[in-house]
Motif scaffolding. Structure first.
Motif, mmCIF file in Angstrom:
data_model
loop_
_atom_site.group_PDB
_atom_site.id
_atom_site.type_symbol
_atom_site.label_atom_id
_atom_site.label_comp_id
_atom_site.label_asym_id
_atom_site.label_seq_id
_atom_site.Cartn_x
_atom_site.Cartn_y
_atom_site.Cartn_z
ATOM 1 N N ARG A 19 -28.399 178.118 65.976
ATOM 2 C CA ARG A 19 -27.778 177.480 67.138
ATOM 3 C C ARG A 19 -27.002 176.229 66.730
ATOM 4 N N ILE A 20 -27.575 175.419 65.833
ATOM 5 C CA ILE A 20 -26.920 174.186 65.405
ATOM 6 C C ILE A 20 -25.654 174.494 64.605
ATOM 7 N N VAL A 21 -25.747 175.409 63.638
ATOM 8 C CA VAL A 21 -24.572 175.770 62.844
ATOM 9 C C VAL A 21 -23.506 176.398 63.733
ATOM 10 N N GLY A 22 -23.940 177.267 64.653
ATOM 11 C CA GLY A 22 -22.968 177.904 65.549
ATOM 12 C C GLY A 22 -22.250 176.908 66.428
ATOM 13 N N GLY A 23 -23.002 175.972 67.007
ATOM 14 C CA GLY A 23 -22.375 174.968 67.866
ATOM 15 C C GLY A 23 -21.419 174.080 67.109
ATOM 16 N N LEU A 24 -21.808 173.694 65.907
ATOM 17 C CA LEU A 24 -20.944 172.835 65.101
ATOM 18 C C LEU A 24 -19.695 173.595 64.645
ATOM 19 N N THR A 25 -19.834 174.868 64.359
ATOM 20 C CA THR A 25 -18.674 175.682 63.977
ATOM 21 C C THR A 25 -17.683 175.761 65.132
ATOM 22 N N ARG A 26 -18.208 175.937 66.331
ATOM 23 C CA ARG A 26 -17.320 175.990 67.501
ATOM 24 C C ARG A 26 -16.554 174.687 67.664
ATOM 25 N N ARG A 27 -17.201 173.571 67.390
ATOM 26 C CA ARG A 27 -16.570 172.282 67.651
ATOM 27 C C ARG A 27 -15.620 171.850 66.542
ATOM 28 N N CYS A 28 -15.927 172.190 65.300
ATOM 29 C CA CYS A 28 -15.047 171.716 64.218
ATOM 30 C C CYS A 28 -14.206 172.837 63.615
ATOM 31 N N GLY A 29 -14.519 174.095 63.965
ATOM 32 C CA GLY A 29 -13.710 175.203 63.490
ATOM 33 C C GLY A 29 -13.819 175.482 62.012
#
Length: 424
Positions: A19-29
């Motif tokens: 969840r943390i990696v996924g959310g951060l990927t969404r925000r920073c691309g």
């Protein structure tokens, strides 16, 4: 770091990593940046929580720390769109593009890691690392390959995602079925490697892999509760894993299904798997659901003699229609031997020689059928071929014993026995 803090960090890591990696990927691309900053945040937690105590919301603390570290990295790096990406992260707006029919960062992450543009080996490694949170060392140990190989596969996969601009999103509704099949194939491959590990001199069962595959499939099931094939794959894994304790002797020999101690099976896992199969059936059963139904026939039988082999033959015939392959036909032949005769099954098996002559299970099946047909010399030769091709120590021990037993006369009733047709 004291034991209580270590346990808490480990728990949050297992529960929240994707969840943390996924959310951060969404925000920073940037998947690579997201993974690296999440790892640094967990490392910081290990140190600071020992001094300051575990915060009330541990996952939130790690998420916030990872975001701040990512922003700091962007400020230090000098690439063209750093300012824009930093602004996006600080505001955390919803992505302007449509991200798919289900809005969950973990699911988008899983589909990104299993994108068909990546090789199957890369998909497996990337899924275990990014979604499962396994270390490079753990993945290398599980698949018996050098750490450098795993690291190279992951690095190349990330680079391909970036250079080919593979989108971080769920596939469109009309593409979902095809893409889900690819994700399920990766998870099933991970499970199978643990359930019947390849490599001489290694444990026959790799419970860390089967456990991770079951966990990830549970995540997929949680996010796609109405998908029959997801439910089917999870049921298949649970019903197979339930028999793990009875599959290998203390001496390290593989135990055939018809010889297993059914009292040693995990009946809680069986109940959970069967419950998934009690859900309403789709109009047409898919591959994983059919394999799960075959396994369900085995676990519902009180003993091997009570197995409904006719039902298994019918299920394999359905599987042949939707997913024809020599392996499926080979498995069906085992059930045919139980329903009809080993001679009839041998006729089916011989048609597969050209396709499967270098596949050890072909020669195992043929050896058992020849043995049941009271052709010991031919059976012995088939066992020899199977042993030469086998890649698992537990199975080699088992096949060697079966071959050596042919030196003595058959016990009464031995000629009527055939292999059990267990679906891996």
């Amino acid at each position: 770091m004291n034991a209580d803090v270590a346990a808490r960090v480990t728990q949050v890591y297992r529960d929240e990593w994707a969840r943390i990696v996924g959310g951060l990927t969404r925000r920073c691309g940037d998947l690579d940046l997201a993974e690296e900053m999440a790892a640094e945040a967990f490392a910081a937690a290990s140190e600071l929580w020992t001094e300051e105590g575990v915060p009330p919301n541990p996952a939130g603390w790690i998420t916030t720390t990872a975001y701040r570290k990512a922003i700091d990295r962007l400020r230090r790096e000098s690439f063209r769109d750093a300012k824009h990406r930093e602004a996006l992260m600080l505001q955390d707006p919803e992505p302007p593009e449509h991200t798919g029919i289900i809005d969950d960062d973990r699911l988008r992450l899983l589909f990104t890691c299993c994108h068909p543009a990546l090789s199957l080996e890369a998909r497996v490694a990337l899924t275990l690392r990014i979604v499962g949170g396994l270390t490079v060392e753990e993945i290398a140990r599980a698949f018996l390959i050098p750490e450098s190989t795993v690291r190279q596969r992951i690095t190349r996969a990330k680079a391909k995602i970036k250079t080919e601009r593979i989108p971080y999103r769920m596939p469109a509704a009309d593409d979902l079925r095809i893409r889900i099949d690819g994700v399920l194939a990766v998870l099933y491959l991970v499970f199978n490697e643990g359930y019947f590990a390849s490599g001489v001199g290694v444990p026959a069962l790799r419970r860390e892999l089967t456990g991770e595959a079951i966990r990830l499939t549970g995540l997929l099931r949680e996010l796609l509760p109405d998908d029959a094939e997801v439910a089917g794959l999870r049921a298949l894994m649970l019903l197979s894993e339930a028999r793990a304790a009875a599959r290998v002797t203390a001496e390290g020999e593989l135990v055939r299904l018809d010889e297993q101690d059914r009292a040693a099976w995990n009946h809680e896992l069986i109940a959970e798997g069967l419950a998934l199969l009690d859900e309403p059936l789709p109009e047409a059963l898919g591959r994983h659901r059919l394999l799960a139904e075959i396994n369900a026939v085995h676990v519902r039988a009180k003993d091997a003699a009570d197995t409904r082999w006719g039902r298994i033959v019918g299920l394999y015939e359905q599987l042949e229609r939707i997913d024809p392959s020599p392996i499926v036909t080979l498995s069906k032949a085992v059930a045919v031997a139980e329903c009809d005769s080993p001679e009839r099954a041998l006729l089916i098996v011989e048609t597969l020689r050209d396709a499967l002559d270098r596949f050890h299970a072909f020669h195992v099946t043929r050896a058992e059928l020849l043995r049941a047909a009271d052709r010991p010399d031919d059976a012995r030769a088939a066992y020899e071929r199977a042993i030469a091709l086998a890649g698992n120590t537990a199975e080699i021990i088992h096949l060697t014993r079966r071959r050596d037993e042919l030196a003595v006369p058959f016990a009464p009733g031995e000629a009527g026995r055939t292999p059990n047709g267990e679906s891996r």
